[in-house]
Design a protein around this motif. Structure first.
Motif, PDB file in Angstrom:
ATOM      1  N   GLU A 170      60.142 -23.383  34.850  1.00  0.00           N
ATOM      2  CA  GLU A 170      58.801 -22.902  34.501  1.00  0.00           C
ATOM      3  C   GLU A 170      58.832 -22.048  33.239  1.00  0.00           C
ATOM      4  N   LEU A 171      59.826 -21.160  33.155  1.00  0.00           N
ATOM      5  CA  LEU A 171      59.946 -20.305  31.980  1.00  0.00           C
ATOM      6  C   LEU A 171      60.283 -21.120  30.735  1.00  0.00           C
ATOM      7  N   THR A 172      61.116 -22.152  30.916  1.00  0.00           N
ATOM      8  CA  THR A 172      61.475 -23.010  29.786  1.00  0.00           C
ATOM      9  C   THR A 172      60.263 -23.772  29.285  1.00  0.00           C
ATOM     10  N   ALA A 173      59.436 -24.252  30.218  1.00  0.00           N
ATOM     11  CA  ALA A 173      58.201 -24.941  29.828  1.00  0.00           C
ATOM     12  C   ALA A 173      57.243 -23.983  29.118  1.00  0.00           C
ATOM     13  N   GLU A 174      57.171 -22.748  29.613  1.00  0.00           N
ATOM     14  CA  GLU A 174      56.344 -21.736  28.967  1.00  0.00           C
ATOM     15  C   GLU A 174      56.847 -21.444  27.558  1.00  0.00           C
ATOM     16  N   LEU A 175      58.163 -21.398  27.399  1.00  0.00           N
ATOM     17  CA  LEU A 175      58.751 -21.159  26.080  1.00  0.00           C
ATOM     18  C   LEU A 175      58.375 -22.279  25.115  1.00  0.00           C
ATOM     19  N   ALA A 176      58.437 -23.525  25.587  1.00  0.00           N
ATOM     20  CA  ALA A 176      58.079 -24.660  24.737  1.00  0.00           C
ATOM     21  C   ALA A 176      56.617 -24.568  24.301  1.00  0.00           C
ATOM     22  N   THR A 177      55.750 -24.149  25.230  1.00  0.00           N
ATOM     23  CA  THR A 177      54.332 -23.993  24.907  1.00  0.00           C
ATOM     24  C   THR A 177      54.125 -22.911  23.857  1.00  0.00           C
ATOM     25  N   ARG A 178      54.812 -21.777  24.035  1.00  0.00           N
ATOM     26  CA  ARG A 178      54.675 -20.667  23.084  1.00  0.00           C
ATOM     27  C   ARG A 178      55.212 -21.051  21.707  1.00  0.00           C
ATOM     28  N   LYS A 179      56.268 -21.838  21.657  1.00  0.00           N
ATOM     29  CA  LYS A 179      56.798 -22.278  20.370  1.00  0.00           C
ATOM     30  C   LYS A 179      55.800 -23.170  19.648  1.00  0.00           C
ATOM     31  N   LYS A 180      55.105 -24.030  20.417  1.00  0.00           N
ATOM     32  CA  LYS A 180      54.076 -24.873  19.821  1.00  0.00           C
ATOM     33  C   LYS A 180      52.940 -24.012  19.268  1.00  0.00           C
ATOM     34  N   GLN A 181      52.579 -22.961  20.036  1.00  0.00           N
ATOM     35  CA  GLN A 181      51.534 -22.055  19.564  1.00  0.00           C
ATOM     36  C   GLN A 181      51.968 -21.351  18.281  1.00  0.00           C
ATOM     37  N   TYR A 182      53.211 -20.887  18.262  1.00  0.00           N
ATOM     38  CA  TYR A 182      53.739 -20.219  17.073  1.00  0.00           C
ATOM     39  C   TYR A 182      53.664 -21.140  15.863  1.00  0.00           C
ATOM     40  N   ASN A 183      54.112 -22.394  16.031  1.00  0.00           N
ATOM     41  CA  ASN A 183      54.077 -23.353  14.932  1.00  0.00           C
ATOM     42  C   ASN A 183      52.648 -23.623  14.481  1.00  0.00           C
ATOM     43  N   HIS A 184      51.721 -23.703  15.458  1.00  0.00           N
ATOM     44  CA  HIS A 184      50.321 -23.958  15.142  1.00  0.00           C
ATOM     45  C   HIS A 184      49.735 -22.820  14.306  1.00  0.00           C
ATOM     46  N   TYR A 185      49.926 -21.583  14.764  1.00  0.00           N
ATOM     47  CA  TYR A 185      49.381 -20.441  14.038  1.00  0.00           C
ATOM     48  C   TYR A 185      50.072 -20.241  12.695  1.00  0.00           C
ATOM     49  N   ARG A 186      51.374 -20.517  12.647  1.00  0.00           N
ATOM     50  CA  ARG A 186      52.086 -20.399  11.375  1.00  0.00           C
ATOM     51  C   ARG A 186      51.531 -21.401  10.365  1.00  0.00           C
ATOM     52  N   ASP A 187      51.289 -22.648  10.843  1.00  0.00           N
ATOM     53  CA  ASP A 187      50.724 -23.658   9.946  1.00  0.00           C
ATOM     54  C   ASP A 187      49.356 -23.228   9.432  1.00  0.00           C
ATOM     55  N   GLN A 188      48.532 -22.681  10.342  1.00  0.00           N
ATOM     56  CA  GLN A 188      47.197 -22.258   9.937  1.00  0.00           C
ATOM     57  C   GLN A 188      47.241 -21.089   8.959  1.00  0.00           C
ATOM     58  N   LEU A 189      48.035 -20.086   9.298  1.00  0.00           N
ATOM     59  CA  LEU A 189      48.042 -18.852   8.514  1.00  0.00           C
ATOM     60  C   LEU A 189      48.717 -19.011   7.157  1.00  0.00           C
ATOM     61  N   LEU A 190      49.611 -19.982   7.052  1.00  0.00           N
ATOM     62  CA  LEU A 190      50.356 -20.153   5.806  1.00  0.00           C
ATOM     63  C   LEU A 190      49.910 -21.382   5.014  1.00  0.00           C
TER      64      LEU A 190
END
Length: 382
Positions: A170-190
């Motif tokens: 469950e934590l690993t799946a949550e980590l994968a989700t958070r990494k996708k969010q990080y990449n999404h926001y990084r793409d938007q902000l940069l």
């Protein structure tokens, strides 16, 4: 409760017999498929040489809930488990289901002795694990003369250990989700519109230099507390000396990890396979903003690398990389947002990786506890 008392309560007076795997089950050899047989649109995963599917096939040759052991390649000796039907290729052994042995119980036990199994891999040519190594493993079976009680004890051990593996999943799946969010926001902000910000060459904003020569013998002879950052993101080891302080950003210059952006805080030793990327003036560039920007430009950096022979990144080419430079206040705002996601997804001291590591440690502790049955002197195969 002591470890012995915990295990004793679980057994409730039942004895344990160590039985060779070949006497209670069968090590099944897989059947080779060619790449032309595989299709991404097929149903059943194909395992060969690793726990990641080689591809997918229209048929299965192994039932669901089966324990597998990789028998060739770099992953030889690795133990896995499949909850669904699959195809076992010739690089993957499976253990046949047995009326006296819970397959998931066997999986946890084999994970416990995985270092022993890997120690039996032959390395003359392609790494290979012989089936006889598995067949000769002694497996602890509680009260084998009372099958129902034996399986009940096995199921209880599985229930306890699966609690930890499920939480880790469950934590690993949550980590994968958070990494996708990080990449999404990084793409938007940069991502900036034409003319919105100034673009400058990396060499105009930073000094790029090679670190000092280092090797494993040097680390072994001079062990210490300072991490050595060289040909990858993770420390090569730890030295008793440092050559870098509060200059966290680097880029791998040669080897398999070429082009990787590194971050190491505090004092550390920068090796000769890591370029420093030192900001010339903090009036122009925020260090955290620069790190996230370089992460965003990872594919562009890789595009500057050469892969003829040993992969390499020339500093002259790296200095020409153009990056966006918004106002300093905007850099700080972007960095603050992305830092929160980065901490959550990468920090070993406070993020999800730390939680996953702790849960894995708990799993291993209880696995050792629950599977540490008394072993007669003559049963020492595993």
């Amino acid at each position: 409760m002591s470890d012995v008392g915990f295990l004793g309560k679980l057994l409730d007076g039942a004895g344990v017999e160590w039985i060779l795997l070949r006497d209670i089950s069968t090590v099944l050899r897989g059947k080779r498929l060619t790449k032309s047989n595989l299709s991404d649109n097929s149903k059943f995963p194909v395992y060969h040489g690793g726990l990641a599917p080689l591809g997918f096939y229209g048929q299965s040759n192994r039932p669901a809930n089966s324990t597998m052991i990789i028998n060739v390649g770099a992953s030889a000796g690795t133990v896995g488990y499949s909850e669904g039907e699959f195809w076992s290729s010739d690089g993957c052994y499976c253990i046949a289901h047995s009326e006296s042995l819970n397959s998931r119980y066997l999986f946890h036990f084999l994970r416990n002795v995985e270092p022993h199994i890997k120690g039996k891999v032959r390395y003359a040519g392609i790494p290979t694990l012989d089936a006889i190594v598995l067949e000769r493993l002694a497996i602890p079976i509680p009260c084998p003369d009372e099958p129902e009680k034996s399986l009940a004890i096995q199921r209880e051990i599985v229930r306890i250990l699966d609690t930890f593996t499920e939480l880790t999943a469950e934590l690993t799946a949550e980590l994968a989700t958070r990494k996708k969010q990080y990449n999404h926001y990084r793409d938007q902000l940069l991502t900036f519109e034409d003319g919105e910000v100034e673009w400058m060459q990396l060499g105009e904003l930073t000094r790029i230099k090679t670190g000092q020569s280092v090797n494993k013998n040097m680390i072994a002879d001079n062990p210490g507390q300072y991490p050595v950052i060289n040909s990858g993101r993770d420390p090569l080891g730890f030295l008793d000396d440092w050559n870098t302080e509060e200059d966290p950003i680097g880029i791998t210059s040669r080897g398999a990890g070429v082009g990787s952006v590194t971050w190491q805080e505090g004092r550390y030793f920068r090796g000769n396979l890591n370029y420093s990327v030192t900001i010339r003036s903090t009036d122009d560039l925020n260090v955290n903003f620069l790190y996230h920007t370089l992460e965003q430009f990872q594919s562009e950096i890789r595009g500057l690398c050469t892969f003829d022979g040993i992969p390499a990144l020339n500093a002259v080419n790296l200095k020409k990389l153009r990056i966006p430079v918004p106002a300093l206040a905007e850099q700080a705002r972007i960095a603050t947002i992305l830092d929160k996601f980065d901490t959550l997804t990468t920090s070993l001291s406070e993020g999800l990786p730390r939680e996953i590591a702790l849960r894995q440690q708990q799993y291993e502790k209880y696995r050792d506890l629950l599977l540490s049955f008394p072993r007669p002197a003559e049963s020492s195969e595993a």
